[in-house]
Design an enzyme around this catalytic site. Structure first.
Site, short mmCIF file in Angstrom:
data_model
loop_
_atom_site.label_atom_id
_atom_site.label_comp_id
_atom_site.label_asym_id
_atom_site.label_seq_id
_atom_site.Cartn_x
_atom_site.Cartn_y
_atom_site.Cartn_z
N LYS A 1 13.40 -16.76 31.55
CA LYS A 1 13.47 -15.30 31.43
C LYS A 1 12.84 -14.85 30.12
O LYS A 1 12.02 -13.93 30.10
CB LYS A 1 14.93 -14.85 31.44
CG LYS A 1 15.16 -13.41 30.99
CD LYS A 1 16.60 -12.96 31.07
CE LYS A 1 17.42 -13.41 29.90
NZ LYS A 1 17.32 -12.59 28.69
N ASN A 2 13.17 -15.53 29.03
CA ASN A 2 12.74 -15.06 27.71
C ASN A 2 11.30 -15.43 27.37
O ASN A 2 10.81 -15.07 26.31
CB ASN A 2 13.71 -15.56 26.64
CG ASN A 2 15.06 -14.87 26.77
OD1 ASN A 2 15.19 -13.92 27.54
ND2 ASN A 2 16.06 -15.37 26.07
N CYS B 1 23.95 -3.31 21.77
CA CYS B 1 24.46 -3.94 23.01
C CYS B 1 25.75 -4.67 22.62
O CYS B 1 26.17 -4.64 21.46
CB CYS B 1 23.43 -4.89 23.61
SG CYS B 1 23.28 -6.42 22.72
N ARG C 1 21.48 -4.97 17.01
CA ARG C 1 20.15 -5.32 17.53
C ARG C 1 19.08 -4.33 17.06
O ARG C 1 18.40 -3.69 17.85
CB ARG C 1 20.17 -5.38 19.06
CG ARG C 1 21.28 -6.19 19.68
CD ARG C 1 21.11 -7.70 19.60
NE ARG C 1 19.94 -8.24 20.23
CZ ARG C 1 19.88 -8.63 21.52
NH1 ARG C 1 20.92 -8.45 22.28
NH2 ARG C 1 18.79 -9.15 22.02
N ASP D 1 22.06 -18.68 22.29
CA ASP D 1 22.25 -18.39 23.71
C ASP D 1 23.04 -19.48 24.44
O ASP D 1 23.32 -19.34 25.62
CB ASP D 1 20.89 -18.20 24.41
CG ASP D 1 20.23 -16.92 23.96
OD1 ASP D 1 19.03 -16.75 24.24
OD2 ASP D 1 20.90 -16.11 23.30
N ARG E 1 21.21 -10.81 35.46
CA ARG E 1 20.09 -10.54 34.56
C ARG E 1 19.40 -11.82 34.14
O ARG E 1 18.23 -11.82 33.81
CB ARG E 1 20.60 -9.81 33.31
CG ARG E 1 21.16 -8.44 33.57
CD ARG E 1 21.43 -7.73 32.27
NE ARG E 1 20.25 -7.79 31.41
CZ ARG E 1 20.22 -7.29 30.17
NH1 ARG E 1 21.30 -6.73 29.67
NH2 ARG E 1 19.13 -7.36 29.44
C1 EPZ Z 1 15.75 -12.90 21.71
O1 EPZ Z 1 16.33 -11.65 21.39
C2 EPZ Z 1 16.33 -13.29 23.06
N1 EPZ Z 1 15.95 -12.29 24.06
C3 EPZ Z 1 17.84 -13.39 22.96
O2 EPZ Z 1 18.33 -13.84 24.22
C4 EPZ Z 1 18.19 -14.44 21.90
O3 EPZ Z 1 19.59 -14.49 21.74
C5 EPZ Z 1 17.53 -14.06 20.57
O4 EPZ Z 1 16.11 -13.91 20.75
C6 EPZ Z 1 17.76 -15.10 19.48
O5 EPZ Z 1 17.27 -16.33 19.93
C7 EPZ Z 1 14.71 -12.33 24.59
O6 EPZ Z 1 13.90 -13.18 24.26
C8 EPZ Z 1 14.40 -11.29 25.63
P1 EPZ Z 1 15.93 -11.69 17.42
P2 EPZ Z 1 15.75 -10.81 20.11
O7 EPZ Z 1 14.96 -10.60 17.13
O8 EPZ Z 1 14.29 -10.98 20.04
C9 EPZ Z 1 18.19 -9.33 14.01
C10 EPZ Z 1 19.67 -13.81 26.12
O9 EPZ Z 1 20.86 -14.03 26.27
N2 EPZ Z 1 17.02 -8.44 14.04
O10 EPZ Z 1 15.51 -13.10 17.22
O11 EPZ Z 1 16.29 -9.44 20.22
C11 EPZ Z 1 19.00 -9.25 15.30
O12 EPZ Z 1 19.91 -8.16 15.24
C12 EPZ Z 1 19.20 -12.97 24.95
O13 EPZ Z 1 18.75 -14.24 26.87
C13 EPZ Z 1 16.90 -7.47 13.05
O14 EPZ Z 1 17.74 -7.33 12.18
O15 EPZ Z 1 16.46 -11.56 18.93
C14 EPZ Z 1 19.69 -10.59 15.32
O16 EPZ Z 1 20.83 -10.53 14.49
C15 EPZ Z 1 20.37 -12.44 24.13
N3 EPZ Z 1 15.82 -6.64 13.08
C16 EPZ Z 1 18.66 -11.53 14.70
O17 EPZ Z 1 17.75 -10.69 13.97
C17 EPZ Z 1 14.83 -6.75 14.03
O18 EPZ Z 1 13.85 -5.97 13.99
C18 EPZ Z 1 17.83 -12.32 15.71
O19 EPZ Z 1 17.29 -11.39 16.63
C19 EPZ Z 1 14.98 -7.74 15.02
C20 EPZ Z 1 16.07 -8.58 15.00
#
Ligand code: EPZ
Length: 424
Positions: A22-23, A121, A126, A311, A403
């Site tokens: 998915k990701n 969420c 996020r 995850d 999802r």
């Molecule tokens: C991706 O989300 C995945 N989703 C998530 O999977 C996964 O948990 C996550 O990466 C971490 O591996 C998809 O790929 C669609 P991040 P993403 O940006 O990109 C903070 C699932 O269950 N952050 O790596 O949103 C954020 O709040 C989902 O399949 C900022 O502060 O994750 C988090 O604490 C859930 N500012 C941390 O960084 C930003 O601009 C990591 O988030 C972006 C992120």
């Protein structure tokens, strides 16, 4: 709303095909915006989030041809000769925060985009500040108004050096896609290294992008005038694979995970092996087994790849609720990803949460109960708990599951689990 009914205690025996990731599929679909030539994506999983992304892209004017390929998932051919609408609307983005991944491609190719802010969420606020800061460094003018990110780059994006203050999968993907059509060179420092990013980068290179450092935390991109056609197959879903490995660990038995790749789940495999689970790669199949002997508690701390994946945190916690001894599980990526703890406690788990660490003390067995899902991975952790629990477990709000897990109950039932979807 549908629910899932499980009678626990049945070992899993047989074979489960792992679907496309998915990701990886979500950013790969967004990459279709980057070219007017056909992008063919194979092994797409049949998931609600994929449908949502296809709906979003169609709204932008992407022409999409879909074909069904049975166990080989779905194939989509995307063509984007023109942009019908530069807006990613709130009613779609609120369903799937990964919609933010159209921002970079829209800006890079059409120099404008209006994307709803995703909002928070269940697992955390996020924010998308890292996406926005990076695009601003590439020359984009970005305002946040009316709940939307309004972005413009009248003269196109310009290559820049961007050092991420913290690792972000989505920000790395957005800026990587944006950089492929920017003028000059972009360097992404402290980039995320998830396999899904490597898969995206490989597809972009097949489309004609010039990217060095793929697989590392230092990505160098030399922008090109235009990207061309490509054919790419989505890599297998390492989180789905690790989830089913954890399911076998819970129930006992032996399952061949077809398409499962041990090299993509090394951190999780290390924890499972320490706990007493067997894992071996046999060609395209990853064989997982647990014969009788009880599991041992293992401490886990989530980290960006290649560390233990956030995850898989909820799923491994389910497993540890009935392991011998105790396990300290620390979540370092999201600020509120223990929503499954309350539900596991209702099934008899002994879990003490202190800050970002959950101390799980093993109990002999959980008891089935009606439980409620709150997010995708918490939902599946409750299914795992139910598979091992005494009696009946009813998991409600399973739209979260749909999802991210293709035909979950069918895949588990085919291996002997007593599990069924109950339409409300
Ligand atoms: C991706 O989300 C995945 N989703 C998530 O999977 C996964 O948990 C996550 O990466 C971490 O591996 C998809 O790929 C669609 P991040 P993403 O940006 O990109 C903070 C699932 O269950 N952050 O790596 O949103 C954020 O709040 C989902 O399949 C900022 O502060 O994750 C988090 O604490 C859930 N500012 C941390 O960084 C930003 O601009 C990591 O988030 C972006 C992120």
């Amino acid at each position: 709303m549908d629910s899932i009914r499980i009678i626990g205690g049945r070992p899993l025996e047989g074979r489960i095909r792992i679907s496309g990731a998915k990701n990886a599929a979500l950013p790969l679909l967004a990459a279709g915006l980057l070219t007017d030539r056909p992008l063919m994506l194979g092994n797409l999983p049949r998931l609600a989030d994929i449908e949502t992304m296809l709906q979003l892209l169609a709204g932008h004017g992407v022409e999409i041809d879909l074909a069904e390929n049975g166990e080989a998932g779905r194939t989509a051919i995307l063509r984007t000769p023109t942009l019908a609408d530069d807006t990613a609307p709130y009613d779609i983005v609120r369903k799937m925060r990964a919609s933010i991944l159209v921002l970079g491609p829209l800006l890079a190719r059409w120099h404008r985009a209006r994307v709803s802010l995703p909002g928070g969420c269940a697992i955390g606020s996020r924010p998308v500040d890292l996406h926005i800061d990076g695009l601003r460094r590439m020359g984009a003018e970005i305002d946040l108004a009316d709940g939307y990110v309004a972005a413009r780059a009248p003269d196109g994006l310009i290559g820049a050096t961007i050092r991420f203050p913290s690792v972000s999968v989505g920000a790395t993907e957005n800026l990587l896609m944006a950089a492929t059509l920017a003028r000059g060179q972009t360097v992404l420092e402290n980039a995320a290294r998830e396999p899904e990013i490597t898969d995206l980068a490989n597809c972009l290179v097949a489309m004609g992008a010039r990217i060095d450092g793929i697989g590392s935390d230092l990505l160098t991109v030399d922008g090109v005038e235009a990207l061309g056609a490509a054919e790419h197959h989505v890599l297998p879903d390492r989180i789905e694979c690790a989830t089913y490995a954890a399911a076998v660990a819970v129930t006992g038995g032996a399952v061949d995970l077809a398409g499962g790749r041990l090299d993509l789940i090394e951190a999780t495999a290390g924890v499972l092996l320490d706990a007493g689970v067997g894992l071996e790669q046999h060609g395209d199949d990853l064989r997982v087994w647990r014969n009788g002997a009880s599991l041992k508690g293992v401490d886990v701390t989530t980290q960006p790849y290649p560390g233990f994946p956030t995850d898989m945190q909820a799923q491994i916690m389910s497993l540890m609720t009935t392991a011998e001894g105790a396990a300290a599980i620390t979540e370092t990526i999201f600020e509120n990803r223990f929503m499954h703890v309350q539900e596991l406690r209702r099934m008899g788990a002994d879990i003490l949460v202190k800050g970002s660490t959950a101390l799980v003390r093993g109990v002999p067995r959980l008891s089935g109960a009606p439980v409620m899902a709150t997010d995708l991975r918490a939902s599946v952790s409750l299914v795992l708990a139910g598979l091992g629990a005494e009696g009946e477990t009813r998991v409600n709000r399973i739209y979260h599951l749909d999802r991210g897990y293709e035909r979950l109950e069918a895949k588990l039932a085919a291996c002997g689990a007593e599990i069924e979807r109950v339409p409300e």
